[in-house]
Motif scaffolding. Structure first.
Motif, PDB file in Angstrom:
ATOM      1  N   GLU A   1     -70.797 -28.920  15.322  1.00 50.69           N
ATOM      2  CA  GLU A   1     -71.146 -28.899  16.739  1.00 50.69           C
ATOM      3  C   GLU A   1     -70.881 -27.532  17.370  1.00 50.69           C
ATOM      4  OE1 GLU A   1     -69.812 -32.401  18.826  1.00 50.69           O
ATOM      5  OE2 GLU A   1     -71.399 -33.537  17.830  1.00 50.69           O
ATOM      6  N   LYS A   2     -69.926 -26.784  16.834  1.00 54.76           N
ATOM      7  CA  LYS A   2     -69.704 -25.409  17.300  1.00 54.76           C
ATOM      8  C   LYS A   2     -70.945 -24.558  17.020  1.00 54.76           C
ATOM      9  CE  LYS A   2     -66.765 -22.198  18.796  1.00 54.76           C
ATOM     10  NZ  LYS A   2     -66.063 -22.278  20.084  1.00 54.76           N
ATOM     11  N   ILE A   3     -71.518 -24.740  15.851  1.00 54.58           N
ATOM     12  CA  ILE A   3     -72.744 -24.015  15.498  1.00 54.58           C
ATOM     13  C   ILE A   3     -73.876 -24.399  16.444  1.00 54.58           C
ATOM     14  CG2 ILE A   3     -74.487 -23.674  13.703  1.00 54.58           C
ATOM     15  CD1 ILE A   3     -72.201 -24.273  11.655  1.00 54.58           C
ATOM     16  N   PHE A   4     -74.015 -25.692  16.708  1.00 55.34           N
ATOM     17  CA  PHE A   4     -75.069 -26.159  17.615  1.00 55.34           C
ATOM     18  C   PHE A   4     -74.887 -25.584  19.022  1.00 55.34           C
ATOM     19  CE2 PHE A   4     -76.491 -28.882  14.387  1.00 55.34           C
ATOM     20  CZ  PHE A   4     -77.643 -29.549  14.791  1.00 55.34           C
ATOM     21  N   GLU A   5     -73.644 -25.497  19.470  1.00 55.70           N
ATOM     22  CA  GLU A   5     -73.371 -25.000  20.822  1.00 55.70           C
ATOM     23  C   GLU A   5     -73.723 -23.523  20.966  1.00 55.70           C
ATOM     24  OE1 GLU A   5     -69.271 -25.876  21.229  1.00 55.70           O
ATOM     25  OE2 GLU A   5     -69.581 -28.038  21.468  1.00 55.70           O
TER      26      GLU A   5
ATOM     27  N   VAL B   1     -76.525 -35.889  15.803  1.00 56.59           N
ATOM     28  CA  VAL B   1     -77.825 -36.241  16.384  1.00 56.59           C
ATOM     29  C   VAL B   1     -77.641 -36.901  17.750  1.00 56.59           C
ATOM     30  CG1 VAL B   1     -79.807 -37.796  16.121  1.00 56.59           C
ATOM     31  CG2 VAL B   1     -79.034 -36.420  14.180  1.00 56.59           C
ATOM     32  N   LYS B   2     -76.628 -37.754  17.869  1.00 51.41           N
ATOM     33  CA  LYS B   2     -76.356 -38.412  19.151  1.00 51.41           C
ATOM     34  C   LYS B   2     -75.893 -37.405  20.204  1.00 51.41           C
ATOM     35  CE  LYS B   2     -75.010 -42.913  17.215  1.00 51.41           C
ATOM     36  NZ  LYS B   2     -73.884 -43.868  17.017  1.00 51.41           N
ATOM     37  N   ASP B   3     -75.078 -36.432  19.789  1.00 55.69           N
ATOM     38  CA  ASP B   3     -74.519 -35.466  20.731  1.00 55.69           C
ATOM     39  C   ASP B   3     -75.506 -34.363  21.100  1.00 55.69           C
ATOM     40  OD1 ASP B   3     -72.184 -36.917  20.647  1.00 55.69           O
ATOM     41  OD2 ASP B   3     -71.172 -35.579  19.223  1.00 55.69           O
ATOM     42  N   PHE B   4     -76.467 -34.096  20.214  1.00 52.48           N
ATOM     43  CA  PHE B   4     -77.454 -33.038  20.455  1.00 52.48           C
ATOM     44  C   PHE B   4     -78.858 -33.579  20.199  1.00 52.48           C
ATOM     45  CE2 PHE B   4     -73.500 -30.884  19.527  1.00 52.48           C
ATOM     46  CZ  PHE B   4     -73.479 -29.829  20.434  1.00 52.48           C
ATOM     47  N   PRO B   5     -79.319 -34.484  21.044  1.00 55.57           N
ATOM     48  CA  PRO B   5     -80.653 -35.086  20.828  1.00 55.57           C
ATOM     49  C   PRO B   5     -81.760 -34.038  20.838  1.00 55.57           C
ATOM     50  CG  PRO B   5     -79.799 -35.600  23.018  1.00 55.57           C
ATOM     51  CD  PRO B   5     -78.672 -34.989  22.260  1.00 55.57           C
ATOM     52  N   GLY B   6     -82.701 -34.208  19.905  1.00 57.44           N
ATOM     53  CA  GLY B   6     -83.845 -33.316  19.832  1.00 57.44           C
ATOM     54  C   GLY B   6     -83.614 -32.028  19.080  1.00 57.44           C
TER      55      GLY B   6
ATOM     56  N   GLU C   1     -79.639 -44.711   8.280  1.00 57.62           N
ATOM     57  CA  GLU C   1     -81.018 -44.226   8.274  1.00 57.62           C
ATOM     58  C   GLU C   1     -81.837 -44.902   9.379  1.00 57.62           C
ATOM     59  OE1 GLU C   1     -84.800 -43.778   5.176  1.00 57.62           O
ATOM     60  OE2 GLU C   1     -83.039 -44.962   4.624  1.00 57.62           O
ATOM     61  N   LYS C   2     -81.637 -46.201   9.553  1.00 52.89           N
ATOM     62  CA  LYS C   2     -82.347 -46.947  10.596  1.00 52.89           C
ATOM     63  C   LYS C   2     -81.957 -46.453  11.989  1.00 52.89           C
ATOM     64  CE  LYS C   2     -83.329 -51.659  12.176  1.00 52.89           C
ATOM     65  NZ  LYS C   2     -83.049 -51.383  13.590  1.00 52.89           N
ATOM     66  N   GLU C   3     -80.658 -46.210  12.189  1.00 56.78           N
ATOM     67  CA  GLU C   3     -80.201 -45.742  13.491  1.00 56.78           C
ATOM     68  C   GLU C   3     -80.735 -44.341  13.781  1.00 56.78           C
ATOM     69  OE1 GLU C   3     -76.074 -45.587  16.142  1.00 56.78           O
ATOM     70  OE2 GLU C   3     -76.014 -46.248  14.047  1.00 56.78           O
ATOM     71  N   LEU C   4     -80.766 -43.486  12.756  1.00 55.99           N
ATOM     72  CA  LEU C   4     -81.309 -42.149  12.936  1.00 55.99           C
ATOM     73  C   LEU C   4     -82.787 -42.207  13.312  1.00 55.99           C
ATOM     74  CD1 LEU C   4     -79.626 -40.305   9.931  1.00 55.99           C
ATOM     75  CD2 LEU C   4     -79.410 -39.626  12.338  1.00 55.99           C
ATOM     76  N   LYS C   5     -83.497 -43.128  12.707  1.00 57.60           N
ATOM     77  CA  LYS C   5     -84.924 -43.275  12.994  1.00 57.60           C
ATOM     78  C   LYS C   5     -85.151 -43.596  14.462  1.00 57.60           C
ATOM     79  CE  LYS C   5     -87.257 -44.946   9.641  1.00 57.60           C
ATOM     80  NZ  LYS C   5     -87.851 -45.874   8.629  1.00 57.60           N
ATOM     81  N   ASP C   6     -84.228 -44.359  15.055  1.00 60.44           N
ATOM     82  CA  ASP C   6     -84.334 -44.679  16.481  1.00 60.44           C
ATOM     83  C   ASP C   6     -84.233 -43.424  17.345  1.00 60.44           C
ATOM     84  OD1 ASP C   6     -84.576 -47.353  15.848  1.00 60.44           O
ATOM     85  OD2 ASP C   6     -82.435 -47.787  16.104  1.00 60.44           O
ATOM     86  N   PHE C   7     -83.562 -42.383  16.811  1.00 53.80           N
ATOM     87  CA  PHE C   7     -83.445 -41.111  17.524  1.00 53.80           C
ATOM     88  C   PHE C   7     -84.569 -40.142  17.126  1.00 53.80           C
ATOM     89  CE2 PHE C   7     -79.135 -42.731  17.968  1.00 53.80           C
ATOM     90  CZ  PHE C   7     -78.773 -42.318  19.239  1.00 53.80           C
ATOM     91  N   GLY C   8     -85.470 -40.609  16.271  1.00 52.07           N
ATOM     92  CA  GLY C   8     -86.582 -39.770  15.850  1.00 52.07           C
ATOM     93  C   GLY C   8     -86.236 -38.760  14.790  1.00 52.07           C
TER      94      GLY C   8
END
Length: 371
Positions: free
Chosen positions: A271-275, A300-305, A327-334
């Motif tokens: 998440e440091k890298i993402f920030e 994925v939940k903390d950084f949608p898209g 995998e199913k939950e990730l699919k819900d986030f696209g």
């Protein structure tokens, strides 16, 4: 206060005082006769950079050779882990118009986080930061200097890649303690071999579909910082793209017997890298052995898209029901997640998405089939 907290406080008190005593003895007896700054490659954006480093006794650890004996490998690894850290000293970092002075902590670590009000002047993706030790510690000490390299996205960047190392790039037996210790202490960067096809797949990702090697790699592992030079040499020897490598300290801390869990450490570093690389989408690569799917789901939940794809190397014969649920939950986030047995599977998928050229697949497949 619980027994665990009392035990932890006592052990931490003993450890701190023993370390201070050994440091005093080392400096007075001249066992510590040469100090070095060990910077770990960092990353940044147009207005900030971040990296960590450490100040240690210079133990003269050289790069390995393919013909090095098991005993020689062990001695080098022993030196890495029996480090003599230097706490409480000041380090000055200089980058373009910015300066920052920080103090090493009780384990010799320091972190640099420079922020600018104006964009940096860049002529390429890798920038150099000068580091200077501000304290005089040993007799006849000369200037203690170092230069660190920091990656800043420059041109033609399509996406970034964050990858685990243990059992994702190289088989380590991280889920089996004895196997992991054996491979860590008795091998070297030449004898430790990556999974077939990994190097080719990662080089293809670094170049992307335009063929320009501009897509950055970031490596996040729960291995200790003591292995940093070993792992960087491993990447170079096997022609795997270099990049910032985020490891962790395994020492006793005030709050924990081991400084941070695998989950906490990896999630915090990713998440440091993402920030900091806030304009980049990412491909995440891990394995099924040590909670990578769960950690990546949280990212994925903390950084949608922000996540394009997740590749998970399947190294376990059980736990697939849990992976299917993730995998199913990730699919819900696209966000798709692909469970793979070889790098060729991931490469074929990446080529189908247009992330790497089709021409890159054949050599990766040949390496995977030779395994």
């Amino acid at each position: 206060m619980s027994f665990k907290k009392i035990s932890l406080s006592l052990l931490y008190f003993l450890k701190s005082n023993i370390s201070k005593g050994l440091l005093w003895i080392g400096l007075k007896s001249k066992l510590i006769d040469k100090i070095m700054i060990v910077p770990y490659k960092g990353f940044g954006n147009e207005t900030e950079i971040y990296f960590v480093g450490r100040v240690l006794k210079d133990r003269g650890i050289e790069n390995s050779n393919p013909e090095d004996s098991t005993w020689k490998n062990f001695k080098k690894m022993y030196k890495r882990f029996m480090s003599w850290e230097i706490p409480g000293v000041k380090i000055k970092a200089i980058f373009q118009h910015l300066e920052q002075t920080v103090t090493t902590d009780e384990e010799g670590y320091f972190s640099i986080h420079l922020k600018s009000s104006e964009p940096f002047l860049l002529d390429g993706p890798w920038q150099e930061v000068k580091l200077e030790l501000q304290d005089y510690l040993v007799k006849n000490q000369k200037e203690v200097l170092a230069v660190n390299k920091v990656f800043i996205p420059f041109k033609n960047v399509e996406y970034g890649i964050i990858s685990d190392i243990d059992d994702t790039i190289v088989p380590t037996g991280a889920t089996r303690l004895f196997t992991m210790l054996k491979t860590t202490f008795l091998g070297n960067a030449h004898t430790r071999l990556p999974f077939p096809g990994v190097a080719g797949f990662y080089r293809a990702l670094a170049k992307g579909n335009d063929g320009i090697e501009s897509n950055p790699f970031f490596y996040v592992s729960s291995s200790p910082w003591n292995l940093y030079d070993f792992l960087m040499e491993f990447l170079e020897v096997h022609e795997i793209p270099k990049g910032p490598l985020m490891l962790r300290d395994l020492g006793l801390s005030r709050e924990q017997f081991i400084a941070g869990s695998h989950w906490e450490h990896k999630l915090r570093q990713v998440e440091k890298i993402f920030e900091i690389e806030r304009h980049l989408p990412f491909i995440l690569i891990g394995d099924s052995g040590q909670h990578d799917p769960e950690i990546y789901l949280q990212v994925v939940k903390d950084f949608p898209g922000r996540v394009k794809m997740i590749y998970i190397r399947d190294i376990k014969s059980s736990g697939h029901a849990k992976l299917a649920a993730i995998e199913k939950e990730l699919k819900d986030f696209g966000v798709p997640m692909l469970l793979i047995k070889s790098s060729h599977e991931a490469a074929a998928h990446a080529a189908a998405q247009g992330w790497i050229p089709e021409a890159a697949i054949s050599s990766i497949q040949q390496a995977a089939e030779a395994y």
